[in-house]
Design a protein around this motif. Structure first.
Motif, PDB file in Angstrom:
ATOM      1  N   VAL A   8       0.871  -1.171   0.000  1.00 50.99           N
ATOM      2  CA  VAL A   8       0.000   0.000   0.000  1.00 50.99           C
ATOM      3  C   VAL A   8       0.907   1.221   0.000  1.00 50.99           C
ATOM      4  O   VAL A   8       1.877   1.270   0.751  1.00 50.99           O
ATOM      5  CB  VAL A   8      -0.915   0.044   1.249  1.00 50.99           C
ATOM      6  CG1 VAL A   8      -1.830   1.263   1.199  1.00 50.99           C
ATOM      7  CG2 VAL A   8      -1.722  -1.239   1.380  1.00 50.99           C
ATOM      8  N   ASP A   9       0.615   2.161  -0.856  1.00 51.21           N
ATOM      9  CA  ASP A   9       1.312   3.450  -0.852  1.00 51.21           C
ATOM     10  C   ASP A   9       0.369   4.481  -0.248  1.00 51.21           C
ATOM     11  O   ASP A   9      -0.633   4.857  -0.867  1.00 51.21           O
ATOM     12  CB  ASP A   9       1.714   3.872  -2.267  1.00 51.21           C
ATOM     13  CG  ASP A   9       2.859   3.047  -2.809  1.00 51.21           C
ATOM     14  OD1 ASP A   9       3.696   2.600  -2.015  1.00 51.21           O
ATOM     15  OD2 ASP A   9       2.913   2.844  -4.039  1.00 51.21           O
ATOM     16  N   PHE A  10       0.674   4.882   0.994  1.00 51.34           N
ATOM     17  CA  PHE A  10      -0.159   5.846   1.700  1.00 51.34           C
ATOM     18  C   PHE A  10       0.313   7.267   1.443  1.00 51.34           C
ATOM     19  O   PHE A  10       1.510   7.525   1.288  1.00 51.34           O
ATOM     20  CB  PHE A  10      -0.089   5.599   3.219  1.00 51.34           C
ATOM     21  CG  PHE A  10      -0.828   4.383   3.674  1.00 51.34           C
ATOM     22  CD1 PHE A  10      -2.215   4.367   3.716  1.00 51.34           C
ATOM     23  CD2 PHE A  10      -0.139   3.247   4.071  1.00 51.34           C
ATOM     24  CE1 PHE A  10      -2.896   3.245   4.153  1.00 51.34           C
ATOM     25  CE2 PHE A  10      -0.804   2.124   4.508  1.00 51.34           C
ATOM     26  CZ  PHE A  10      -2.191   2.122   4.549  1.00 51.34           C
ATOM     27  N   ASP A  11      -0.635   8.199   1.456  1.00 48.48           N
ATOM     28  CA  ASP A  11      -0.316   9.618   1.470  1.00 48.48           C
ATOM     29  C   ASP A  11       0.398   9.885   2.794  1.00 48.48           C
ATOM     30  O   ASP A  11      -0.071   9.466   3.852  1.00 48.48           O
ATOM     31  CB  ASP A  11      -1.613  10.414   1.387  1.00 48.48           C
ATOM     32  CG  ASP A  11      -1.397  11.911   1.378  1.00 48.48           C
ATOM     33  OD1 ASP A  11      -0.338  12.389   1.833  1.00 48.48           O
ATOM     34  OD2 ASP A  11      -2.305  12.617   0.928  1.00 48.48           O
ATOM     35  N   THR A  12       1.514  10.562   2.761  1.00 42.99           N
ATOM     36  CA  THR A  12       2.344  10.740   3.956  1.00 42.99           C
ATOM     37  C   THR A  12       1.839  11.826   4.905  1.00 42.99           C
ATOM     38  O   THR A  12       2.375  11.963   5.998  1.00 42.99           O
ATOM     39  CB  THR A  12       3.800  11.048   3.565  1.00 42.99           C
ATOM     40  OG1 THR A  12       3.831  12.221   2.755  1.00 42.99           O
ATOM     41  CG2 THR A  12       4.407   9.880   2.805  1.00 42.99           C
ATOM     42  N   THR A  13       0.794  12.540   4.549  1.00 33.89           N
ATOM     43  CA  THR A  13       0.328  13.617   5.429  1.00 33.89           C
ATOM     44  C   THR A  13      -0.301  13.094   6.719  1.00 33.89           C
ATOM     45  O   THR A  13      -0.333  13.809   7.716  1.00 33.89           O
ATOM     46  CB  THR A  13      -0.681  14.543   4.712  1.00 33.89           C
ATOM     47  OG1 THR A  13      -1.761  13.754   4.225  1.00 33.89           O
ATOM     48  CG2 THR A  13      -0.021  15.282   3.567  1.00 33.89           C
ATOM     49  N   THR A  47       8.073   7.904   1.666  1.00 29.58           N
ATOM     50  CA  THR A  47       7.172   7.739   0.522  1.00 29.58           C
ATOM     51  C   THR A  47       5.832   7.128   0.917  1.00 29.58           C
ATOM     52  O   THR A  47       4.915   7.074   0.105  1.00 29.58           O
ATOM     53  CB  THR A  47       7.808   6.841  -0.556  1.00 29.58           C
ATOM     54  OG1 THR A  47       7.977   5.525  -0.027  1.00 29.58           O
ATOM     55  CG2 THR A  47       9.131   7.403  -1.036  1.00 29.58           C
ATOM     56  N   GLY A  48       5.717   6.608   2.146  1.00 27.87           N
ATOM     57  CA  GLY A  48       4.482   5.988   2.603  1.00 27.87           C
ATOM     58  C   GLY A  48       4.283   4.570   2.100  1.00 27.87           C
ATOM     59  O   GLY A  48       3.189   4.022   2.178  1.00 27.87           O
ATOM     60  N   HIS A  49       5.357   3.937   1.591  1.00 30.30           N
ATOM     61  CA  HIS A  49       5.251   2.582   1.036  1.00 30.30           C
ATOM     62  C   HIS A  49       5.267   1.539   2.154  1.00 30.30           C
ATOM     63  O   HIS A  49       6.189   1.484   2.954  1.00 30.30           O
ATOM     64  CB  HIS A  49       6.404   2.316   0.066  1.00 30.30           C
ATOM     65  CG  HIS A  49       6.278   1.009  -0.651  1.00 30.30           C
ATOM     66  ND1 HIS A  49       5.472   0.847  -1.743  1.00 30.30           N
ATOM     67  CD2 HIS A  49       6.843  -0.198  -0.408  1.00 30.30           C
ATOM     68  CE1 HIS A  49       5.554  -0.407  -2.163  1.00 30.30           C
ATOM     69  NE2 HIS A  49       6.371  -1.067  -1.363  1.00 30.30           N
ATOM     70  N   VAL A  50       4.221   0.707   2.192  1.00 30.19           N
ATOM     71  CA  VAL A  50       4.064  -0.329   3.213  1.00 30.19           C
ATOM     72  C   VAL A  50       3.973  -1.686   2.527  1.00 30.19           C
ATOM     73  O   VAL A  50       3.193  -1.865   1.589  1.00 30.19           O
ATOM     74  CB  VAL A  50       2.781  -0.089   4.041  1.00 30.19           C
ATOM     75  CG1 VAL A  50       2.513  -1.248   4.980  1.00 30.19           C
ATOM     76  CG2 VAL A  50       2.892   1.208   4.816  1.00 30.19           C
ATOM     77  N   THR A  51       4.775  -2.634   2.998  1.00 31.83           N
ATOM     78  CA  THR A  51       4.685  -4.006   2.520  1.00 31.83           C
ATOM     79  C   THR A  51       3.756  -4.788   3.436  1.00 31.83           C
ATOM     80  O   THR A  51       3.855  -4.681   4.659  1.00 31.83           O
ATOM     81  CB  THR A  51       6.074  -4.674   2.492  1.00 31.83           C
ATOM     82  OG1 THR A  51       6.886  -3.981   1.538  1.00 31.83           O
ATOM     83  CG2 THR A  51       5.987  -6.139   2.100  1.00 31.83           C
ATOM     84  N   VAL A  52       2.872  -5.569   2.848  1.00 33.42           N
ATOM     85  CA  VAL A  52       1.914  -6.392   3.577  1.00 33.42           C
ATOM     86  C   VAL A  52       2.296  -7.856   3.380  1.00 33.42           C
ATOM     87  O   VAL A  52       2.513  -8.289   2.246  1.00 33.42           O
ATOM     88  CB  VAL A  52       0.482  -6.157   3.049  1.00 33.42           C
ATOM     89  CG1 VAL A  52      -0.517  -7.072   3.737  1.00 33.42           C
ATOM     90  CG2 VAL A  52       0.091  -4.691   3.190  1.00 33.42           C
ATOM     91  N   LEU A  53       2.396  -8.622   4.489  1.00 29.32           N
ATOM     92  CA  LEU A  53       2.678 -10.047   4.393  1.00 29.32           C
ATOM     93  C   LEU A  53       1.880 -10.776   5.463  1.00 29.32           C
ATOM     94  O   LEU A  53       1.951 -10.424   6.644  1.00 29.32           O
ATOM     95  CB  LEU A  53       4.170 -10.334   4.561  1.00 29.32           C
ATOM     96  CG  LEU A  53       4.587 -11.781   4.378  1.00 29.32           C
ATOM     97  CD1 LEU A  53       4.203 -12.300   2.993  1.00 29.32           C
ATOM     98  CD2 LEU A  53       6.083 -11.917   4.582  1.00 29.32           C
TER      99      LEU A  53
END
Length: 102
Positions: A8-13, A47-53
């Motif tokens: 998931v790429d989250f908005d960093t705000t 960048t707000g990049h989250v890895t899901v596992l």
């Protein structure tokens, strides 16, 4: 066994609130019947990049998780702040240790 993987790429705000919600959903989900592993990791907070596992005993356990009020609340609160979501489920029929060759 079912493997769930993606990002998931989250908005960093809203990152601080999202991080707190991630920690809470991880703690709750890890206690669910059939949850073998559950993690969401910020690879790059800038960048707000989250890895899901995730690892689930079976499809029934994953289906039960997907119906939990906690997950639905997490999604409602946070996916509105996602720029991109890509999460897939995979059926795994076998498991073995990974050994490093000499």
């Amino acid at each position: 066994m079912i493997l769930v993987a993606g990002f998931v790429d989250f908005d960093t705000t809203n990152l601080a609130a999202i991080q707190a919600d991630i920690r809470a959903i991880e703690v709750a989900t890890r206690q669910e019947d059939g949850c073998l592993y559950y993690a969401m990791a910020f690879d790059d907070p800038a960048t707000g990049h989250v890895t899901v596992l995730e690892r689930w005993r079976d499809q029934a356990a994953l289906d039960a998780h997907l119906r939990t009020p906690g997950l639905k609340t997490f999604q409602q609160r946070n996916l509105a702040h996602a720029r991109q979501v890509s999460i897939k489920a995979y059926d795994a029929s076998g498991e073995r240790d990974v050994e490093v060759p000499d």
